[in-house]
Design a protein around this motif. Structure first.
Motif, short mmCIF file in Angstrom:
data_model
loop_
_atom_site.label_atom_id
_atom_site.label_comp_id
_atom_site.label_asym_id
_atom_site.label_seq_id
_atom_site.Cartn_x
_atom_site.Cartn_y
_atom_site.Cartn_z
N PRO A 326 -26.53 13.59 9.27
CA PRO A 326 -26.86 12.21 9.66
C PRO A 326 -26.19 11.75 10.95
N THR A 327 -25.23 12.50 11.46
CA THR A 327 -24.56 12.11 12.70
C THR A 327 -25.35 12.51 13.94
N LEU A 328 -26.39 13.31 13.78
CA LEU A 328 -27.13 13.82 14.93
C LEU A 328 -28.07 12.76 15.51
N THR A 329 -28.34 12.89 16.81
CA THR A 329 -29.25 11.99 17.51
C THR A 329 -30.30 12.82 18.24
N VAL A 330 -31.18 12.15 18.98
CA VAL A 330 -32.19 12.90 19.73
C VAL A 330 -31.53 13.81 20.77
N ALA A 331 -30.33 13.48 21.20
CA ALA A 331 -29.69 14.26 22.25
C ALA A 331 -29.08 15.56 21.75
N ASN A 332 -28.72 15.61 20.45
CA ASN A 332 -28.05 16.82 19.95
C ASN A 332 -28.64 17.32 18.64
N ALA A 333 -29.85 16.87 18.29
CA ALA A 333 -30.51 17.39 17.09
C ALA A 333 -30.62 18.90 17.18
N ARG A 334 -30.51 19.56 16.04
CA ARG A 334 -30.47 21.04 16.03
C ARG A 334 -31.89 21.59 16.09
N GLN A 335 -32.16 22.28 17.18
CA GLN A 335 -33.51 22.74 17.48
C GLN A 335 -33.75 24.11 16.86
N GLY A 336 -34.91 24.25 16.20
CA GLY A 336 -35.32 25.55 15.71
C GLY A 336 -35.47 25.61 14.21
N VAL A 337 -36.33 26.53 13.76
CA VAL A 337 -36.57 26.75 12.34
C VAL A 337 -36.71 28.24 12.08
N ALA A 338 -36.62 28.61 10.81
CA ALA A 338 -36.86 29.99 10.39
C ALA A 338 -38.35 30.21 10.25
N ASP A 339 -38.88 31.26 10.90
CA ASP A 339 -40.33 31.45 10.92
C ASP A 339 -40.75 32.92 10.86
N LEU A 340 -39.81 33.86 10.89
CA LEU A 340 -40.16 35.27 11.01
C LEU A 340 -41.01 35.76 9.85
N GLU A 341 -40.67 35.36 8.64
CA GLU A 341 -41.38 35.89 7.48
C GLU A 341 -42.79 35.33 7.35
N THR A 342 -43.03 34.16 7.91
CA THR A 342 -44.32 33.50 7.74
C THR A 342 -45.23 33.63 8.96
N LEU A 343 -44.73 34.20 10.07
CA LEU A 343 -45.52 34.29 11.29
C LEU A 343 -46.90 34.89 11.04
N MET A 344 -46.96 36.13 10.58
CA MET A 344 -48.24 36.81 10.43
C MET A 344 -49.05 36.30 9.23
N PRO A 345 -48.44 36.08 8.06
CA PRO A 345 -49.25 35.57 6.94
C PRO A 345 -49.92 34.23 7.24
N MET A 346 -49.19 33.30 7.83
CA MET A 346 -49.79 31.99 8.08
C MET A 346 -50.88 32.06 9.14
N LEU A 347 -50.64 32.86 10.19
CA LEU A 347 -51.67 32.98 11.22
C LEU A 347 -52.92 33.66 10.67
N PHE A 348 -52.74 34.63 9.78
CA PHE A 348 -53.91 35.26 9.15
C PHE A 348 -54.64 34.25 8.27
N SER A 349 -53.89 33.52 7.45
CA SER A 349 -54.50 32.58 6.52
C SER A 349 -55.20 31.43 7.24
N GLU A 350 -54.49 30.81 8.18
CA GLU A 350 -55.05 29.65 8.88
C GLU A 350 -56.01 30.05 9.99
#
Length: 459
Positions: A326-350
């Motif tokens: 809750p201390t984060l702001t637009v200036a220091n919000a933590r950028q990025g998410v985990a996506d490696l496992e879902t890259l190919m399955p989601m692109l195939f599905s969608e």
């Protein structure tokens, strides 16, 4: 008698599709079609056989050294490799940052050692230029000679404007060495001004994050990066492009014959900015920010038309505690998410199942194009005699609901939690070794290899 035979699968490459058996002697494909027997055989009738995914944009090492109070990404080369394997990815391209006082060579040596200890899939490294001194720029030709044929720069850094001529010289040196320069296209100076205005207005909570990185900061930087590439005489690869406006600049440049290549990431294909109205909206923070539905539609159009060459994750994993601080702001919000496992399955599905994206196009944007651009083809990115046996046997009918708590990344959640996805790997094969068998991963820590690369190839 081969080490492994894949029997009766539908082989899909960027150029063709057909049913054939594949004979493998580690680490290579040695026969396609004809008589063969294997010490192990996989029955793949009714399944697809794709080249293993090449995710050329991940963060499995830290951008700065550990320090008291400094939060770190939660994945490393090993946990990231497990996520890759589970999703059908067999080669990852890690961003290797200069730490303070390091040269590019120092940074690469540090990550090469870490990858040798930890990686379970094959690895390439992109040196990230953060301190463009004359001595560091002078190392660039030697990097290419040693098999590191890419360079990354950030237009968001505070030293970008003051050292612009040195960044241009670095791009020029990279182009002369037949390297590809990756560019993070957001205008840092304009964004910092916008951040200040939001703070002055009392709108610096993370829910305003999309307002802090508006489309024009990406579009103007993209247009400028193209001009820089023209001045330097060098090809560029625009990472994680998110907007229709930025894509239009790239489309025009490519139509004019410029060597401009485009990557987008999954976040921008499935999610839009209203997610930041959710109580846990901070978990969707990435750079650039999530955009509007019209931008999502433009990106899908770019994938179908060929204006976007690659889909890679920018896998930069935090856990929920870190993201929702809750201390984060637009200036220091933590950028990025985990996506490696879902890259190919989601692109195939969608993409393939729901939107009719062709199988060959799916292979191009998840494997072949990245392999060509980053000097790996035809060792990686295709199914051919003599190529590395990096393959994924794909069950197009398998359905699974995403639950990040059950996935391999240490993030412990997914921004797609609860989404039903059709199409998942049955087997993942890395250099001829079966490392995923119906959900069971057998790859040990350290089995992955760094891959020496050749020059970038035009698409």
């Amino acid at each position: 008698m081969f080490d492994l035979v894949i029997r009766g699968g539908t082989l899909v490459t960027a150029g063709q599709t057909g049913v054939a058996d594949v004979g493998i002697d580690e680490p290579h494909v040695v026969q396609i079609g004809g008589e063969m027997r294997g010490r192990r055989e996989i029955a793949a009738a009714g399944l697809y056989v794709f080249p293993g995914g090449v995710d050329a944009h991940v963060h499995l090492s830290q951008p700065a050294p550990p320090a008291p109070g400094r939060e770190l990404w939660v994945d490393d080369f090993f946990s990231g490799s497990l996520a890759a394997i589970a999703g059908g990815v067999t080669t990852v391209g890690n961003m290797t940052f200069q730490w303070p006082g390091e040269t590019l060579v120092d940074a690469l040596e540090r990550d090469l050692k870490a990858a040798a200890r930890e990686a379970a899939v094959d690895v390439i490294l992109h040196p990230v230029l953060t301190e463009p001194t004359d001595a560091v720029i002078a190392q660039i030709p030697a990097l290419a000679d040693s098999g590191h044929t890419s360079l990354k720069i950030f237009m968001t850094r505070s030293n970008f404007e003051p050292q612009l001529e040195r960044y241009l010289e670095a791009m020029r040196q990279a182009g002369m060495a037949k390297m590809l320069t990756l560019v993070h296209c957001e205008d840092g100076a304009v964004m910092r001004f916008v951040h200040q205005r939001l703070a002055a207005e009392g709108r610096d909570a993370v829910r305003y994050y999309p307002d802090s990185r508006p489309v024009y900061t990406e579009a103007s930087a993209t247009e400028r990066a193209i001009a820089m590439a023209q001045a330097a005489g060098a090809p560029i690869y625009v990472v994680h492009l998110s907007s229709a406006a930025a894509l239009a600049h790239c489309r025009r440049a490519r139509a004019a014959g410029e060597r401009v290549y485009v990557e987008t990431r999954p976040l921008y294909l499935y999610l839009t900015r209203e997610r930041f109205e959710d109580p846990d909206g901070a978990k969707y923070v990435g750079a650039p920010a999530l955009r509007e539905p019209a931008d999502v539609a433009a990106l899908w159009g770019g994938l179908e038309s060929g204006d976007i060459q690659c889909v890679c994750t920018d896998h930069a994993p935090w856990n929920l505690r870190q993201k929702l601080d809750p201390t984060l702001t637009v200036a220091n919000a933590r950028q990025g998410v985990a996506d490696l496992e879902t890259l190919m399955p989601m692109l195939f599905s969608e993409g393939v199942v729901k939107r009719g994206l062709s199988l060959s196009r799916f292979v191009e944007i998840t494997s072949t194009n990245a392999a060509k651009l980053f000097g790996l083809y035809p060792q990686k990115g295709t199914i051919a005699v003599g190529a590395d046996a990096d393959l994924v046997v794909w069950d197009a009918e398998r359905r699974r609901r995403i639950d990040g708590a059950l996935m391999q990344s240490r993030a412990g959640y997914s921004v797609y939690d609860g989404l039903d996805v059709q199409g998942w790997p049955a087997y993942t094969i890395s250099r001829g070794e079966v490392v995923l068998d119906h959900g069971t991963i057998s790859a040990p820590r350290g089995r992955g290899r760094w891959v020496r690369r050749g020059p970038t190839a035009a698409l």
